[in-house]
Design a protein around this motif. Structure first.
Motif, short mmCIF file in Angstrom:
data_model
loop_
_atom_site.label_atom_id
_atom_site.label_comp_id
_atom_site.label_asym_id
_atom_site.label_seq_id
_atom_site.Cartn_x
_atom_site.Cartn_y
_atom_site.Cartn_z
N ARG A 165 -23.47 2.15 -2.41
CA ARG A 165 -22.28 2.62 -3.12
C ARG A 165 -21.68 1.53 -4.01
N GLY A 166 -21.86 0.27 -3.64
CA GLY A 166 -21.39 -0.82 -4.49
C GLY A 166 -22.19 -0.94 -5.78
N GLY A 167 -23.45 -0.56 -5.74
CA GLY A 167 -24.28 -0.53 -6.94
C GLY A 167 -24.56 -1.88 -7.58
N LEU A 168 -24.51 -2.96 -6.77
CA LEU A 168 -24.75 -4.29 -7.33
C LEU A 168 -26.04 -4.91 -6.80
N GLY A 169 -26.86 -4.11 -6.13
CA GLY A 169 -28.12 -4.60 -5.57
C GLY A 169 -28.10 -4.45 -4.06
N LEU A 170 -29.27 -4.18 -3.51
CA LEU A 170 -29.40 -3.90 -2.08
C LEU A 170 -30.09 -5.04 -1.34
N GLU A 171 -29.99 -5.00 -0.01
CA GLU A 171 -30.75 -5.93 0.83
C GLU A 171 -32.23 -5.57 0.73
N PRO A 172 -33.16 -6.49 1.08
CA PRO A 172 -34.58 -6.25 0.83
C PRO A 172 -35.12 -4.91 1.33
N TRP A 173 -34.88 -4.56 2.60
CA TRP A 173 -35.41 -3.29 3.09
C TRP A 173 -34.71 -2.11 2.44
N GLY A 174 -33.45 -2.27 2.07
CA GLY A 174 -32.74 -1.21 1.35
C GLY A 174 -33.36 -0.94 -0.01
N VAL A 175 -33.84 -2.01 -0.68
CA VAL A 175 -34.54 -1.83 -1.97
C VAL A 175 -35.77 -0.96 -1.76
N LEU A 176 -36.54 -1.26 -0.70
CA LEU A 176 -37.73 -0.46 -0.41
C LEU A 176 -37.36 0.98 -0.07
N HIS A 177 -36.36 1.16 0.78
CA HIS A 177 -35.95 2.52 1.16
C HIS A 177 -35.50 3.32 -0.06
N GLN A 178 -34.72 2.70 -0.93
CA GLN A 178 -34.25 3.40 -2.12
C GLN A 178 -35.40 3.73 -3.06
N GLY A 179 -36.32 2.78 -3.23
CA GLY A 179 -37.48 3.03 -4.08
C GLY A 179 -38.33 4.19 -3.57
N LEU A 180 -38.57 4.21 -2.27
CA LEU A 180 -39.35 5.31 -1.68
C LEU A 180 -38.59 6.64 -1.75
N ALA A 181 -37.27 6.57 -1.61
CA ALA A 181 -36.46 7.79 -1.73
C ALA A 181 -36.56 8.36 -3.15
N GLU A 182 -36.52 7.46 -4.15
CA GLU A 182 -36.68 7.90 -5.54
C GLU A 182 -38.05 8.55 -5.74
N LEU A 183 -39.07 7.95 -5.15
CA LEU A 183 -40.45 8.43 -5.31
C LEU A 183 -40.69 9.78 -4.64
N THR A 184 -40.12 9.94 -3.42
CA THR A 184 -40.43 11.12 -2.62
C THR A 184 -39.41 12.24 -2.73
N GLY A 185 -38.18 11.91 -3.17
CA GLY A 185 -37.12 12.91 -3.19
C GLY A 185 -36.44 13.09 -1.85
N LEU A 186 -36.84 12.31 -0.84
CA LEU A 186 -36.19 12.35 0.47
C LEU A 186 -34.91 11.51 0.43
N SER A 187 -34.04 11.72 1.41
CA SER A 187 -32.84 10.89 1.49
C SER A 187 -33.21 9.48 1.95
N MET A 188 -32.34 8.51 1.64
CA MET A 188 -32.59 7.14 2.06
C MET A 188 -32.67 7.03 3.58
N GLY A 189 -31.86 7.79 4.27
CA GLY A 189 -31.88 7.74 5.73
C GLY A 189 -33.19 8.23 6.31
N VAL A 190 -33.70 9.33 5.79
CA VAL A 190 -34.99 9.85 6.26
C VAL A 190 -36.10 8.85 5.96
N VAL A 191 -36.05 8.25 4.78
CA VAL A 191 -37.05 7.22 4.43
C VAL A 191 -36.94 6.04 5.38
N ALA A 192 -35.72 5.61 5.70
CA ALA A 192 -35.54 4.47 6.61
C ALA A 192 -36.14 4.77 7.98
N ILE A 193 -35.97 6.00 8.46
CA ILE A 193 -36.57 6.39 9.74
C ILE A 193 -38.09 6.35 9.65
#
Length: 198
Positions: free
Chosen positions: A11-39
């Motif tokens: 929500r801050g939109g200034l950059g994520l922690e390393p695993w958050g970057v991966l989760h967000q990237g995979l969420a963008e790729l798959t269309g799943l939510s970040m939480g589902v990707v993190a699981i």
């Protein structure tokens, strides 16, 4: 707390922690939510424990599900910030909350999360320092997440610089004295002790 901290960084939109970057990237790729990707990522990382002979605990299994659920719940409750002061406040809150979470869950000694267990398992298997192993993992995670569209920015750098000192501080704050001798349960030779000394 981990999930909420990750969502605050989003929500801050200034950059994520390393695993958050991966989760967000995979969420963008798959269309799943970040939480589902993190699981899903947590479960996949847990499978990597098999060849390196790590043993999960209650905290390990709980981490797989709780973090992802908390990410999605916090994203649903906290709106995107507008204006730099609000974004910086969310960034700082997210980083500090992540440090608090690190101190609490390691001090509880119910088993490391999947990602930290991968780090300590590779440390034990290779004989390389915790710092080197963690850095190598997180550089690979950030690079992959960024290539997939994850958010890298000043917040990613701030997290990298702040999380070590914060984790060390909160590990000391939440360390539980051992019965009778006043020493803490974070032993010097343990993976948790190695993290504490970083």
């Amino acid at each position: 707390m981990y999930g909420a901290s990750s969502a605050l960084l989003v929500r801050g939109g200034l950059g994520l922690e390393p695993w958050g970057v991966l989760h967000q990237g995979l969420a963008e790729l798959t269309g799943l939510s970040m939480g589902v990707v993190a699981i899903a990522v947590g479960a996949a990382v847990l499978l990597l424990w098999i060849p390196i002979r790590q043993r999960p605990g209650l905290g390990t299994v709980s981490n797989v599900f709780a973090v992802g659920l908390a990410i999605d719940a916090t994203l649903a409750l906290v709106p995107a910030a507008h204006g730099l002061p609000a974004r910086i406040a969310l960034l700082v809150a997210g980083i500090v909350l992540n440090g608090v979470a690190t101190g609490l869950y390691i001090a509880a000694r119910f088993g490391p999360g999947p990602r930290d267990g991968l780090m300590t398992g590779l440390h034990r298997l290779t004989g390389r320092s915790v710092r080197l192993v963690r850095t190598a993992i997180e550089v690979a995670v950030v690079a992959t997440g960024f290539a997939l569209g994850g958010s890298v920015g000043v917040g990613t750098v701030a997290y990298a610089l702040a999380i070590g000192p914060l984790a060390q501080f909160f590990l000391r704050v939440f360390a539980i004295p051992a019965a009778g001798d006043g020493r803490t349960v974070v032993a010097a030779g343990s993976p948790e002790g190695a993290i504490l000394r970083r």
